[in-house]
Scaffold this motif. Structure first.
Motif, PDB file in Angstrom:
ATOM      1  N   ILE A 226       3.112   9.437   5.340  1.00  0.00           N
ATOM      2  CA  ILE A 226       2.140   8.241   4.986  1.00  0.00           C
ATOM      3  C   ILE A 226       2.114   7.233   6.168  1.00  0.00           C
ATOM      4  O   ILE A 226       3.198   6.824   6.724  1.00  0.00           O
TER       5      ILE A 226
ATOM      6  N   SER B 144      -2.212  13.414   3.170  1.00  0.00           N
ATOM      7  CA  SER B 144      -2.243  12.435   2.400  1.00  0.00           C
ATOM      8  C   SER B 144      -3.464  11.845   1.864  1.00  0.00           C
ATOM      9  O   SER B 144      -3.869  11.457   0.841  1.00  0.00           O
ATOM     10  N   GLU B 145      -4.446  11.744   2.724  1.00  0.00           N
ATOM     11  CA  GLU B 145      -5.868  11.239   2.515  1.00  0.00           C
ATOM     12  C   GLU B 145      -6.601  12.468   1.672  1.00  0.00           C
ATOM     13  O   GLU B 145      -7.233  12.285   0.833  1.00  0.00           O
TER      14      GLU B 145
ATOM     15  N   GLU C 147       2.263   2.274  -3.114  1.00  0.00           N
ATOM     16  CA  GLU C 147       1.354   3.072  -4.240  1.00  0.00           C
ATOM     17  C   GLU C 147       1.135   4.379  -4.053  1.00  0.00           C
ATOM     18  O   GLU C 147       1.122   5.426  -4.468  1.00  0.00           O
ATOM     19  N   ALA C 148       1.505   5.008  -2.463  1.00  0.00           N
ATOM     20  CA  ALA C 148       1.374   6.274  -2.121  1.00  0.00           C
ATOM     21  C   ALA C 148       2.753   6.925  -2.657  1.00  0.00           C
ATOM     22  O   ALA C 148       2.537   8.049  -2.985  1.00  0.00           O
TER      23      ALA C 148
ATOM     24  N   GLU D 190       0.862  -1.223   0.041  1.00  0.00           N
ATOM     25  CA  GLU D 190      -0.103  -0.055   0.104  1.00  0.00           C
ATOM     26  C   GLU D 190       0.887   1.244   0.011  1.00  0.00           C
ATOM     27  O   GLU D 190       0.401   2.292  -0.651  1.00  0.00           O
ATOM     28  N   TYR D 191       2.083   1.436   0.556  1.00  0.00           N
ATOM     29  CA  TYR D 191       2.796   2.249   0.710  1.00  0.00           C
ATOM     30  C   TYR D 191       3.573   2.643  -0.439  1.00  0.00           C
ATOM     31  O   TYR D 191       3.663   3.715  -0.851  1.00  0.00           O
TER      32      TYR D 191
ATOM     33  N   LEU E  99      -3.887  13.172  -1.657  1.00  0.00           N
ATOM     34  CA  LEU E  99      -3.596  12.223  -2.668  1.00  0.00           C
ATOM     35  C   LEU E  99      -4.735  11.377  -2.906  1.00  0.00           C
ATOM     36  O   LEU E  99      -4.845  10.363  -3.651  1.00  0.00           O
TER      37      LEU E  99
ATOM     38  N   MET F 120       1.709   7.584  -6.265  1.00  0.00           N
ATOM     39  CA  MET F 120       0.594   8.764  -6.181  1.00  0.00           C
ATOM     40  C   MET F 120       1.452  10.047  -6.151  1.00  0.00           C
ATOM     41  O   MET F 120       0.955  11.388  -6.591  1.00  0.00           O
TER      42      MET F 120
ATOM     43  N   TRP G 234      -5.029   8.878  -0.604  1.00  0.00           N
ATOM     44  CA  TRP G 234      -4.610   7.567  -0.167  1.00  0.00           C
ATOM     45  C   TRP G 234      -4.991   7.382   1.233  1.00  0.00           C
ATOM     46  O   TRP G 234      -4.975   8.282   2.286  1.00  0.00           O
ATOM     47  N   LYS G 235      -5.348   6.058   1.671  1.00  0.00           N
ATOM     48  CA  LYS G 235      -5.540   5.751   2.873  1.00  0.00           C
ATOM     49  C   LYS G 235      -5.417   4.284   3.081  1.00  0.00           C
ATOM     50  O   LYS G 235      -5.795   3.114   2.307  1.00  0.00           O
TER      51      LYS G 235
END
Length: 350
Positions: A250, A299-300, A234-235, A231-232, A303, A238, A305-306
């Protein structure tokens, strides 16, 4: 026709580098990796991705080099001409950094400057990602976000703070697209075996297999914000797709102690901690970081992202993998979590 993007990854053979390579290949990138020449094979995390079943036309190339060698870094940047550089390479073990502080500063700190300078001299429009670390916050009171003051508590953290500020200075001084991802602890079945989470899950698997009786650890009270490495990365991607360069924290927004990790892992396999865990002073750091916990609001919001994988999920995923590697029957809850939360995933089952 859209031109294929090129990405250069330092630290390609590490946990994050291997997952990031898979992600980028799945997205159709041409991936290049900087790796060090070694006397033994060190590509086990990436051997399976030379051929991507999702994208048979994807390409990956390896380049020998070292973050201490500015000439070779310049050559690679010039010859590859990447669109994006993901700088993940470092001497990344915090405890080891106390034993080799000068080397850590040279590779983890100055290595970043060498790459930034190579990008600047290339005069190409290259987006740069700096793998910053939550260890930079050190003694700062949690939760920690993009405005929290750094209080580094190890040579590794000091080197990362230097790299963070160099990325910001190149961004502001030379108008470069240079972004920092301040990643809190993130783990997976590909985590190095000397890092505490993998040491625990691999150790428990060895105990279950009858190969070991005890697991030796240091400070069990240290608290960390633990997430799932795929998942990280992917951040990271992004962050470099954003409209402008910036710095992002993150993490999951939760903190758990090493004791908590032990509780989850031992409970999952039905063993008692007291029967198998022993404390060894050699695993304590000269200066400890007591608690790290991210505030990932930025970041949420920016981006989108969560984190999806919870702390409990992470422990089960790692335990299933290490038990499978030891030839043991696997409970399977970790596999079910991945299937339920990610469906057809882009990374290989570990």
């Amino acid at each position: 026709m859209t031109q294929q993007k090129k990405a250069l990854i330092t630290g390609l053979t590490g946990q994050d580098g291997s997952y990031l390579a898979e992600l980028l290949l799945h997205k159709g990138y041409e991936v290049h990796g900087l790796i060090r020449r070694a006397s033994t094979f060190n590509t086990s995390r990436i051997d399976h991705i030379y051929v991507d079943p999702h994208n048979p036309n994807a390409q990956m190339y390896l380049h020998y080099g070292d973050l201490a060698d500015s000439e070779q870094i310049n050559n690679i940047i010039y010859n590859v001409a990447p669109d994006e550089v993901y700088h993940l390479g470092a001497q990344s073990h915090v405890r080891v950094s106390f034993d080799i502080p000068e080397y850590t500063g040279n590779v983890t700190g100055l290595g970043t400057t060498r790459i930034l300078e190579a990008i600047r001299r290339s005069r190409k429009d290259i987006r740069f990602y700096q793998a910053s670390s939550s260890e930079m916050f050190g003694g700062a009171t949690p939760p920690q976000d993009e405005e929290t003051q750094f209080v580094p508590r190890s040579p590794y953290a000091c080197a990362k703070v230097y790299s963070y500020w160099m990325a910001k200075n190149y961004r502001e001084g030379y108008n470069m697209f240079a972004s920092n991802g301040i990643l809190f602890n993130h783990e997976s079945p590909r985590r190095g075996e000397t890092f505490v989470t993998r040491k625990i899950t691999r150790g428990i698997a060895s105990i279950l297999a009858g190969k070991e009786k005890y697991l030796y650890l240091g400070n069990l009270e240290a608290k960390r914000d633990w997430g799932f490495s795929p998942e990280y990365v992917e951040a990271m991607w992004m962050i470099l797709q954003a409209d402008k360069p910036d710095d992002f924290v993150i993490g999951t927004g939760e903190t758990h102690s090493i004791n908590d990790f032990l509780d989850e892992a031992f409970s999952y396999v039905g063993l008692n901690i007291e029967d198998h865990v022993r404390i060894d002073q050699k695993y304590f750091r000269p200066t400890e970081v007591d608690a790290l916990m991210a505030n990932p609001d930025k970041s949420e919001k920016v981006l989108g992202w969560k984190a999806k994988v919870t702390f409990e999920d992470l422990v089960k995923i790692m335990m299933d993998s290490d038990m499978r590697a030891a030839g043991l029957e696997v409970p399977g809850e970790g596999d079910e979590i991945i299937s339920k939360k990610f469906g057809e995933k882009w990374w290989k089952k570990d």
